[in-house]
Scaffold this motif. Structure first.
Motif, PDB file in Angstrom:
ATOM      1  N   ARG A 111       0.838  -1.211   0.000  1.00  0.00           N
ATOM      2  CA  ARG A 111       0.000   0.000   0.000  1.00  0.00           C
ATOM      3  C   ARG A 111       0.871   1.258   0.000  1.00  0.00           C
ATOM      4  NH1 ARG A 111      -3.097  -1.389   5.352  1.00  0.00           N
ATOM      5  NH2 ARG A 111      -0.899  -1.763   5.849  1.00  0.00           N
ATOM      6  N   GLU A 112       1.961   1.222   0.720  1.00  0.00           N
ATOM      7  CA  GLU A 112       2.909   2.334   0.713  1.00  0.00           C
ATOM      8  C   GLU A 112       3.546   2.489  -0.669  1.00  0.00           C
ATOM      9  OE1 GLU A 112       7.147   3.609   2.843  1.00  0.00           O
ATOM     10  OE2 GLU A 112       5.903   2.038   3.741  1.00  0.00           O
ATOM     11  N   VAL A 113       3.849   1.369  -1.307  1.00  0.00           N
ATOM     12  CA  VAL A 113       4.455   1.377  -2.636  1.00  0.00           C
ATOM     13  C   VAL A 113       3.569   2.091  -3.637  1.00  0.00           C
ATOM     14  CG1 VAL A 113       4.924  -0.142  -4.598  1.00  0.00           C
ATOM     15  CG2 VAL A 113       5.980  -0.608  -2.386  1.00  0.00           C
ATOM     16  N   ARG A 114       2.279   1.815  -3.617  1.00  0.00           N
ATOM     17  CA  ARG A 114       1.380   2.422  -4.593  1.00  0.00           C
ATOM     18  C   ARG A 114       1.301   3.935  -4.421  1.00  0.00           C
ATOM     19  NH1 ARG A 114      -4.183   0.320  -5.332  1.00  0.00           N
ATOM     20  NH2 ARG A 114      -3.877   1.471  -7.279  1.00  0.00           N
ATOM     21  N   VAL A 115       1.358   4.410  -3.188  1.00  0.00           N
ATOM     22  CA  VAL A 115       1.378   5.854  -2.948  1.00  0.00           C
ATOM     23  C   VAL A 115       2.690   6.449  -3.464  1.00  0.00           C
ATOM     24  CG1 VAL A 115       1.296   7.671  -1.214  1.00  0.00           C
ATOM     25  CG2 VAL A 115      -0.156   5.654  -0.961  1.00  0.00           C
ATOM     26  N   ALA A 116       3.815   5.780  -3.186  1.00  0.00           N
ATOM     27  CA  ALA A 116       5.112   6.272  -3.662  1.00  0.00           C
ATOM     28  C   ALA A 116       5.159   6.319  -5.186  1.00  0.00           C
ATOM     29  CB  ALA A 116       6.230   5.400  -3.115  1.00  0.00           C
ATOM     30  N   GLN A 117       4.544   5.338  -5.842  1.00  0.00           N
ATOM     31  CA  GLN A 117       4.501   5.340  -7.307  1.00  0.00           C
ATOM     32  C   GLN A 117       3.722   6.546  -7.825  1.00  0.00           C
ATOM     33  OE1 GLN A 117       2.818   1.458  -7.899  1.00  0.00           O
ATOM     34  NE2 GLN A 117       4.808   0.447  -8.110  1.00  0.00           N
ATOM     35  N   ALA A 118       2.655   6.904  -7.128  1.00  0.00           N
ATOM     36  CA  ALA A 118       1.884   8.092  -7.519  1.00  0.00           C
ATOM     37  C   ALA A 118       2.716   9.357  -7.343  1.00  0.00           C
ATOM     38  CB  ALA A 118       0.599   8.172  -6.696  1.00  0.00           C
ATOM     39  N   ILE A 119       3.507   9.405  -6.281  1.00  0.00           N
ATOM     40  CA  ILE A 119       4.383  10.559  -6.048  1.00  0.00           C
ATOM     41  C   ILE A 119       5.418  10.668  -7.170  1.00  0.00           C
ATOM     42  CG2 ILE A 119       6.230  11.429  -4.537  1.00  0.00           C
ATOM     43  CD1 ILE A 119       4.534  10.480  -2.157  1.00  0.00           C
ATOM     44  N   ILE A 120       6.031   9.551  -7.545  1.00  0.00           N
ATOM     45  CA  ILE A 120       7.005   9.552  -8.643  1.00  0.00           C
ATOM     46  C   ILE A 120       6.360  10.051  -9.937  1.00  0.00           C
ATOM     47  CG2 ILE A 120       8.366   8.032 -10.150  1.00  0.00           C
ATOM     48  CD1 ILE A 120       8.940   6.321  -7.642  1.00  0.00           C
ATOM     49  N   HIS A 121       5.160   9.558 -10.228  1.00  0.00           N
ATOM     50  CA  HIS A 121       4.464   9.904 -11.470  1.00  0.00           C
ATOM     51  C   HIS A 121       4.100  11.378 -11.523  1.00  0.00           C
ATOM     52  CE1 HIS A 121       1.910   9.366 -14.979  1.00  0.00           C
ATOM     53  NE2 HIS A 121       0.920   9.958 -14.337  1.00  0.00           N
ATOM     54  N   ASN A 122       3.828  11.991 -10.365  1.00  0.00           N
ATOM     55  CA  ASN A 122       3.319  13.360 -10.329  1.00  0.00           C
ATOM     56  C   ASN A 122       4.352  14.394  -9.885  1.00  0.00           C
ATOM     57  OD1 ASN A 122       0.361  13.082 -11.034  1.00  0.00           O
ATOM     58  ND2 ASN A 122       0.502  11.596  -9.362  1.00  0.00           N
ATOM     59  N   SER A 123       5.641  14.046  -9.971  1.00  0.00           N
ATOM     60  CA  SER A 123       6.724  14.977  -9.631  1.00  0.00           C
ATOM     61  C   SER A 123       7.561  15.269 -10.862  1.00  0.00           C
ATOM     62  CB  SER A 123       7.627  14.371  -8.542  1.00  0.00           C
ATOM     63  OG  SER A 123       6.899  14.067  -7.375  1.00  0.00           O
ATOM     64  N   ARG A 124       7.927  16.542 -11.038  1.00  0.00           N
ATOM     65  CA  ARG A 124       8.768  16.904 -12.175  1.00  0.00           C
ATOM     66  C   ARG A 124      10.205  16.427 -11.965  1.00  0.00           C
ATOM     67  NH1 ARG A 124       5.335  21.329 -11.309  1.00  0.00           N
ATOM     68  NH2 ARG A 124       3.893  21.645 -13.046  1.00  0.00           N
ATOM     69  N   LYS A 125      10.704  16.544 -10.752  1.00  0.00           N
ATOM     70  CA  LYS A 125      12.014  15.983 -10.400  1.00  0.00           C
ATOM     71  C   LYS A 125      11.830  15.073  -9.196  1.00  0.00           C
ATOM     72  CE  LYS A 125      15.266  19.377 -12.221  1.00  0.00           C
ATOM     73  NZ  LYS A 125      16.456  20.223 -11.917  1.00  0.00           N
ATOM     74  N   ARG A 126      12.546  13.939  -9.231  1.00  0.00           N
ATOM     75  CA  ARG A 126      12.365  12.916  -8.196  1.00  0.00           C
ATOM     76  C   ARG A 126      13.701  12.634  -7.525  1.00  0.00           C
ATOM     77  NH1 ARG A 126       9.456  12.572 -12.671  1.00  0.00           N
ATOM     78  NH2 ARG A 126      11.415  12.136 -13.738  1.00  0.00           N
ATOM     79  N   PHE A 127      13.759  12.909  -6.214  1.00  0.00           N
ATOM     80  CA  PHE A 127      14.980  12.714  -5.430  1.00  0.00           C
ATOM     81  C   PHE A 127      14.793  11.537  -4.475  1.00  0.00           C
ATOM     82  CE2 PHE A 127      16.333  17.499  -5.509  1.00  0.00           C
ATOM     83  CZ  PHE A 127      16.597  17.394  -6.859  1.00  0.00           C
ATOM     84  N   LEU A 128      15.730  10.602  -4.498  1.00  0.00           N
ATOM     85  CA  LEU A 128      15.721   9.466  -3.575  1.00  0.00           C
ATOM     86  C   LEU A 128      16.749   9.702  -2.474  1.00  0.00           C
ATOM     87  CD1 LEU A 128      14.717   6.557  -2.900  1.00  0.00           C
ATOM     88  CD2 LEU A 128      16.668   5.731  -4.253  1.00  0.00           C
ATOM     89  N   VAL A 129      16.339   9.548  -1.218  1.00  0.00           N
ATOM     90  CA  VAL A 129      17.256   9.652  -0.080  1.00  0.00           C
ATOM     91  C   VAL A 129      17.425   8.260   0.512  1.00  0.00           C
ATOM     92  CG1 VAL A 129      16.834  12.068   0.425  1.00  0.00           C
ATOM     93  CG2 VAL A 129      15.319  10.381   1.402  1.00  0.00           C
ATOM     94  N   ALA A 130      18.677   7.813   0.619  1.00  0.00           N
ATOM     95  CA  ALA A 130      18.933   6.446   1.087  1.00  0.00           C
ATOM     96  C   ALA A 130      20.335   6.362   1.669  1.00  0.00           C
ATOM     97  CB  ALA A 130      18.788   5.451  -0.062  1.00  0.00           C
ATOM     98  N   ASP A 131      20.450   6.058   2.963  1.00  0.00           N
ATOM     99  CA  ASP A 131      21.774   5.862   3.542  1.00  0.00           C
ATOM    100  C   ASP A 131      22.339   4.516   3.071  1.00  0.00           C
ATOM    101  OD1 ASP A 131      21.556   3.739   5.906  1.00  0.00           O
ATOM    102  OD2 ASP A 131      19.737   4.949   5.944  1.00  0.00           O
ATOM    103  N   GLY A 132      23.621   4.297   3.347  1.00  0.00           N
ATOM    104  CA  GLY A 132      24.323   3.150   2.787  1.00  0.00           C
ATOM    105  C   GLY A 132      23.776   1.795   3.178  1.00  0.00           C
TER     106      GLY A 132
END
Length: 263
Positions: free
Chosen positions: A193-214
């Motif tokens: 369910r979280e994934v589907r929301v994140a996919q919508a965010i990716i689709h509706n953003s002009r630039k997409r930044f991923l934050v991820a520690d090592g």
């Protein structure tokens, strides 16, 4: 000089304690802590990984974790907190004043929200109650909370209503966290369910930044959210594994690696 068996066993026990407490430890951190070479720590971690005591990842090791259940929220909040703070500051430096953003679920994205408090005139849409609480005191910010079902353990908002809400907007930047990144670039999460929301965010953003520690590199999780190639930039604290670097070069994904904090 080779370690004696007893000193090596003692170091292994202490390494396990550090990884259990932090969730992840880098080779550099452990070498400095024990006053030994990175090669010695690399050998230690390989032995511990072979015994199933730790999960070996690029540049260090983490706890052995389930691919179906995420760690508790407060544990994730404390895990690699300093690296997340530095990553968040680097992201914030790329965000101009008076722009619009999505900020999704995650302790790393909450750090980004904290780092944005010096900005002016932002409009932020979020499905994270913790992000909304962090940004709420800023009188010149507009903070919009997505509707949906609230997860009690971390304040994340998910569900069909959340997706429908996100789909109403087209914003300048989408700030996204992730649970794991596989060597083929797959972005992995634990809750579909979280994934589907994140996919919508990716689709509706002009630039997409991923934050991820090592610790997120090669970390296992059950649900595929998308691929690193879909994003515009990755912000992290260690150089990603070679297959990810090749993928990013192929697809023009910018890489921002924050420097380690000086002692």
């Amino acid at each position: 000089m080779q370690d004696s068996g007893s000193s090596q066993r003692l170091r292994h026990l202490r390494i396990l304690d550090i990884i259990e407490e932090q969730g992840y430890a880098s080779i550099e951190q452990l070498a400095q802590h024990f006053g030994v070479t990175p090669q010695t720590i690399r050998r230690d971690l390989n032995q511990l990984a072979e015994s199933g005591s730790v999960r070996r990842v690029h540049g260090g090791a983490g706890r052995c974790e389930s691919s179906t259940t995420n760690a508790p929220y407060h544990s994730r909040q404390a895990h690699n907190a300093e690296a997340k703070r530095r990553i968040a500051e680097r992201v914030a430096a790329e965000i101009p004043n008076h722009c619009s953003l999505f900020i999704n679920i995650g302790t790393s994205t909450e750090m980004v929200a904290q780092a944005l408090l010096e900005h002016r005139g932002l409009e932020v849409i979020t499905n994270n109650l913790n992000v909304a609480a962090i940004l709420q005191p800023k009188e010149d910010f507009t903070v919009i909370i997505a509707g949906g079902t609230v997860r009690s353990h971390d304040g994340g908002i998910i569900g069909e209503a959340t997706i429908d809400f996100i789909d109403q907007f087209k914003v300048d930047f989408g700030i996204i966290g992730i649970s794991g990144i596989d060597d083929d670039g797959a972005l992995l999460e634990f809750d579909y369910r979280e994934v589907r929301v994140a996919q919508a965010i990716i689709h509706n953003s002009r630039k997409r930044f991923l934050v991820a520690d090592g610790s997120k590199f090669n970390r296992r999780a059950l649900v595929r959210q998308g691929n690193l190639s879909q994003l515009d930039a990755l912000f992290t604290d260690v150089t990603p594994p070679a297959p990810l670097l090749a993928l990013m070069r192929e697809h023009g994904v910018a890489l921002h690696v924050v420097e380690a904090q000086e002692e």
